[in-house]
Scaffold this motif. Structure first.
Motif, PDB file in Angstrom:
ATOM      1  N   MET A  23       0.858  -1.196   0.000  1.00  0.00           N
ATOM      2  CA  MET A  23       0.000   0.000   0.000  1.00  0.00           C
ATOM      3  C   MET A  23       0.880   1.227   0.000  1.00  0.00           C
ATOM      4  O   MET A  23       1.711   1.399   0.878  1.00  0.00           O
ATOM      5  CB  MET A  23      -0.843  -0.051   1.284  1.00  0.00           C
ATOM      6  CG  MET A  23      -1.979   0.898   1.282  1.00  0.00           C
ATOM      7  SD  MET A  23      -3.387   0.171   0.467  1.00  0.00           S
ATOM      8  CE  MET A  23      -4.656   0.640   1.589  1.00  0.00           C
ATOM      9  N   ASP A  24       0.701   2.046  -1.002  1.00  0.00           N
ATOM     10  CA  ASP A  24       1.474   3.288  -1.050  1.00  0.00           C
ATOM     11  C   ASP A  24       0.651   4.273  -1.864  1.00  0.00           C
ATOM     12  O   ASP A  24       0.520   4.120  -3.073  1.00  0.00           O
ATOM     13  CB  ASP A  24       2.839   3.033  -1.703  1.00  0.00           C
ATOM     14  CG  ASP A  24       3.621   4.330  -1.852  1.00  0.00           C
ATOM     15  OD1 ASP A  24       3.176   5.359  -1.303  1.00  0.00           O
ATOM     16  OD2 ASP A  24       4.669   4.309  -2.521  1.00  0.00           O
ATOM     17  N   LEU A  25       0.077   5.245  -1.195  1.00  0.00           N
ATOM     18  CA  LEU A  25      -0.827   6.149  -1.899  1.00  0.00           C
ATOM     19  C   LEU A  25      -0.133   7.435  -2.325  1.00  0.00           C
ATOM     20  O   LEU A  25      -0.788   8.393  -2.715  1.00  0.00           O
ATOM     21  CB  LEU A  25      -2.057   6.447  -1.042  1.00  0.00           C
ATOM     22  CG  LEU A  25      -2.870   5.213  -0.650  1.00  0.00           C
ATOM     23  CD1 LEU A  25      -4.182   5.626   0.005  1.00  0.00           C
ATOM     24  CD2 LEU A  25      -3.169   4.333  -1.856  1.00  0.00           C
ATOM     25  N   THR A  26       1.167   7.452  -2.235  1.00  0.00           N
ATOM     26  CA  THR A  26       1.862   8.632  -2.733  1.00  0.00           C
ATOM     27  C   THR A  26       2.036   8.478  -4.247  1.00  0.00           C
ATOM     28  O   THR A  26       2.157   7.368  -4.762  1.00  0.00           O
ATOM     29  CB  THR A  26       3.241   8.783  -2.088  1.00  0.00           C
ATOM     30  OG1 THR A  26       3.959   7.555  -2.257  1.00  0.00           O
ATOM     31  CG2 THR A  26       3.110   9.080  -0.600  1.00  0.00           C
TER      32      THR A  26
END
Lengths: 403, 365
Positions: free
Chosen positions: A1-4
């Motif tokens: 998970m990485d929303l950048t």
């Protein structure tokens, strides 16, 4: 998970935001009236196509921007337009459904003739699918096209045809092989709405607007070359088109835009001199809706990643149309309750907030029904999503038997 | 930009779920329900071997150093199994409380013991975190007095950690002088609630945070995400069971899942429930990486999933007909899991009130 956002996506986001700062004032109103687009709308559309913010993945040779399909790029663009509340261009059945269909299964001539004008907003399409006797059971359409020399002769009737009163063209699902089983007897034909023998009668809906039409065909002659794929393959083509339609309904960005409007509405509207936001009953409904929107937004992010990975999302995608349209309707229902009695004066040609709230409140029911009604969606979710068995085929009642 | 789980997260989830499927059959749940203390030593031992108590403990203290998202995945798996095990307080909120509010010395004293699974921490809140029932806690120096009801994970805890209304926390040993804990069987027989009382009990006061209230609320928020994840898992289990039942049970000569009344009910459940999974992930990720949005996510996910859990658990019970209402299938254990999660640390109404204040939609007070 990485929303950048990293690398090219961050750069794209900055580019889109800069574009919106510079050109955003030229945008037509978001969610404006559903009618023949004006010059402003068409100019905006051309600007977007030029920059690759509309028709981004349509190949350059057909007038598009020619980018590789990239779900995250599309998402970055859609999010930037939604957060600025600026129109992301035309979202009509020609652009959202017919263009991808032609790119997938059309001939070279068909793509060259139709894709460019359609994405630029110079050519408008309507969809000739439903008939009075063929709604959810679409494959049972009866409109006939009979080959006579090198022309099809079309007779029959379509209904629920959005935009037919100003559309230039129609993509038509009709029966060419009546002797074949119902799914195998269909063809998909492209025709000009100016062809003699077509009569369009506006169909006024509960909103008071004529968003739909009935279209009658009397000996309408269409060149045989206007067929997409070949005779008997209409059901296949129609399903290619419907696949694109279901992606286009139930969009979480639309929910976010509406949520911001609702917050604003509750903060500015008063009842008996008190702001609605100060009243727990209103605030609670807003908070519940916010929670639902947050859930659907997260769900959309999850689907985007799965799509980018080429994963079949199965039931996760099947629930979007039903769940999304129901939530949008609950949102317009809160807007109607917020404008209250002051919103009751109603002239469907107006575009003020109160009219928009009441119009959405009714139009959204059309969205729940159109493109596969809520009850059909629940069958699809249950059967294809959860693996439940289909309803057994009903037997015609025996003579003298019970009804 | 990637909204999904990593390969490591999937693998860990698979092994945890395989362990739970093997070790928490319905017979074990029924046995545990007799005592209602929410603790099974054999299961606990197995979970310690998987590293569950130390998920959030930093590696330097013997843990795995993972985030709230990893913990949420485990909470979902535990909810799916209705596992009679302390987790949300003992393995998630307590390590975060130490990370946020404890001194360096306190961290090195206690965190390795939490990670090893030898220290289990029951927790209660007074005046914050949606406390209901009685709570009158006072600290004089490090001496704790008063009482607080409804402690979480305290059934077989070795330690008790209580938060005061000002955001300070006090840790006591469960059997110490002046500490009493009355374990009460709850409606959810897989997890008790415990009433605590203290009389001049010696405590370790956790008060090293710059903003002690903000630190306390981060602990509450992580707990709320865990309870939402637990509900998600329990409701998913009930949906899975209801779908299986609908494919099997025959009435009027047809499996009942072919009737639209049943089919549409199940479609409604999955339409509500599936977006909750992404919501829980997003909310958990926010605790790890989106500090500005973390509180709103925690309040809203607790409220929303609590509401969905209530509807889904009722509808899934209904699909089972009379059998769903009996004790024979044991489906009620999961229904009660949802019931418990909904109320603990503040129900939907409480959480939405906090969400309103956070956004300036309501004046405090």
């Amino acid at each position: 998970m990485d929303l950048t956002l990293s690398g090219k996506y961050e750069a794209l986001q900055a580019e889109v935001r800069a574009f919106i700062r510079e050109h955003g004032h030229k945008s037509p109103k978001v969610g404006g009236p559903r009618r023949d687009p004006d010059q402003k709308t068409r100019d905006w559309q051309k600007l977007l196509v030029e920059h690759g913010y509309a028709a981004r993945t349509v190949p350059r040779e057909y007038g598009g921007f020619g980018a590789q399909p990239d779900v995250l790029e599309a998402a970055v663009i859609a999010d930037a337009f939604a957060e600025a509340n600026v129109s992301q261009g035309l979202a009509n059945q020609g652009i959202s459904m017919l263009v991808p269909t032609l790119l997938e299964v059309g001939t070279e001539e068909q793509r060259r003739a139709y894709v460019g004008p359609t994405i630029r907003g110079d050519m408008f399409w309507c969809q000739g699918y439903s008939e009075p006797g063929s709604g959810s059971d679409l494959a049972s359409v009866q409109t006939r096209a009979v080959l006579d020399g090198d022309e099809f002769v079309v007779n029959g009737q379509k209904i629920w045809t959005s935009s037919a009163h100003f559309a230039d063209m129609m993509f038509l699902l009709c029966r060419t092989e009546p002797e074949m089983p119902k799914h195998a007897g269909l063809s998909y034909i492209l025709l000009s709405m100016k062809t003699p023998g077509i009569e369009v009668r506006p169909l006024t809906t509960m909103t008071g607007r004529a968003e739909f039409n009935e279209v009658f065909f009397t000996d309408v002659r269409v060149p045989a070359s206007q067929i997409v794929m070949s005779r008997g393959q209409g059901w296949h083509v129609a399903n290619v088109t419907l696949k694109y339609e279901r992606l286009y309904l139930g969009d979480a960005n639309k929910m976010s835009v509406r949520l911001r409007k609702l917050v604003d509405l509750l903060q500015t509207t008063e009842i008996d001199g008190e702001k609605l936001m100060a009243l727990p009953e209103y605030r609670d409904r807003l908070l519940r809706i916010q929670g639902e929107v947050m859930a659907w937004r997260a769900h959309q992010l999850r689907l985007r990643t799965e799509q980018a990975d080429g994963v079949d999302s199965g039931v996760k995608r099947l629930i979007v149309k039903y769940g999304g349209t129901m939530l949008l309707w609950r949102m317009s229902a809160l807007a109607v309750d917020a404008v209250g009695a002051a919103g009751l004066p109603y002239d469907p040609s107006e575009t003020d907030d109160a009219t928009a709230a009441n119009l959405d409140y009714m139009f959204d029911i059309g969205m729940i029904i159109g493109g596969g009604s809520s009850n059909i969606q629940k069958n699809v979710i249950g059967e294809r999503g959860l693996g439940l068995p289909r309803e057994p085929k009903t037997q015609p009642a025996a003579a003298g038997g019970r009804a | 930009m990637r909204f999904g789980l990593t390969e490591e997260q999937r693998l860990f989830d698979d092994s945890l779920r395989a362990f739970l499927a093997d070790r928490v059959p319905i017979e074990t749940l029924r046995q545990q329900a007799q005592t209602g203390r929410g603790f099974d030593p054999a299961i606990w031992q197995g979970l310690c071997e998987l590293g569950l108590p130390g998920l959030l403990v930093p590696e330097s203290y013997g843990g795995a150093g993972l985030g709230v998202l990893d913990a949420a995945l485990s909470a979902e798996a535990l909810g799916h199994a209705a596992a009679p095990i302390p987790f949300a307080a003992s393995a998630v909120m307590a390590p975060l409380a130490f990370a946020n509010s404890a001194s360096r010395d306190q961290q090195s004293e206690f965190l390795p013991r939490i990670a090893a699974g030898e220290m289990r921490v029951g927790m209660a809140f007074a005046g914050i975190g949606g406390q209901t029932g009685d709570a009158t806690l006072t600290l004089q120096g490090n001496r704790l007095s008063g009482r607080v009801q409804g402690a979480l994970d305290a059934g077989e805890a070795t330690h008790l950690l209580v938060y005061l209304p000002d955001g300070r926390a006090a840790l006591v040993e469960a059997g110490a002088n002046g500490v009493s804990a009355q374990v009460r069987r709850s409606v959810d027989r897989t997890r008790p609630v415990t009433d605590l009382s203290f009389e001049n009990a010696e405590s370790a006061v956790l008060d090293a945070a710059n903003d002690r209230m903000a630190a306390a609320l981060r602990v509450v928020d992580a707990g709320r995400v865990m309870l939402a994840a637990d509900t998600l898992g329990a409701a998913q289990y009930m949906l899975d069971q209801a779908v299986a039942w609908a494919k099997e049970r025959v009435q009027f000569g047809r499996v009942i899942g072919s009737f639209q009344g049943v089919k549409h009910t199940l479609a409604e459940i999955v339409t509500m429930l599936e977006p909750c999974r992404a919501f829980v992930w997003h909310a958990a990720y926010a605790q790890d990486a989106l500090p500005d949005e973390a509180r709103l996510f925690a309040c809203q996910v607790k409220a929303h999933v609590g509401d969905v859990g209530r509807e889904a658990s009722r509808m899934a019970t209904e699909v089972h007909g009379g059998m769903g209402f009996t004790d024979l299938l044991g489906l009620h254990y999961w229904f009660k899991r949802c019931t418990f999660d909904r109320q603990m640390l503040g129900g939907p109404q409480r959480c939405r009130e906090e969400a309103a204040r956070l956004q300036g939609w309501k004046l405090a007070g």
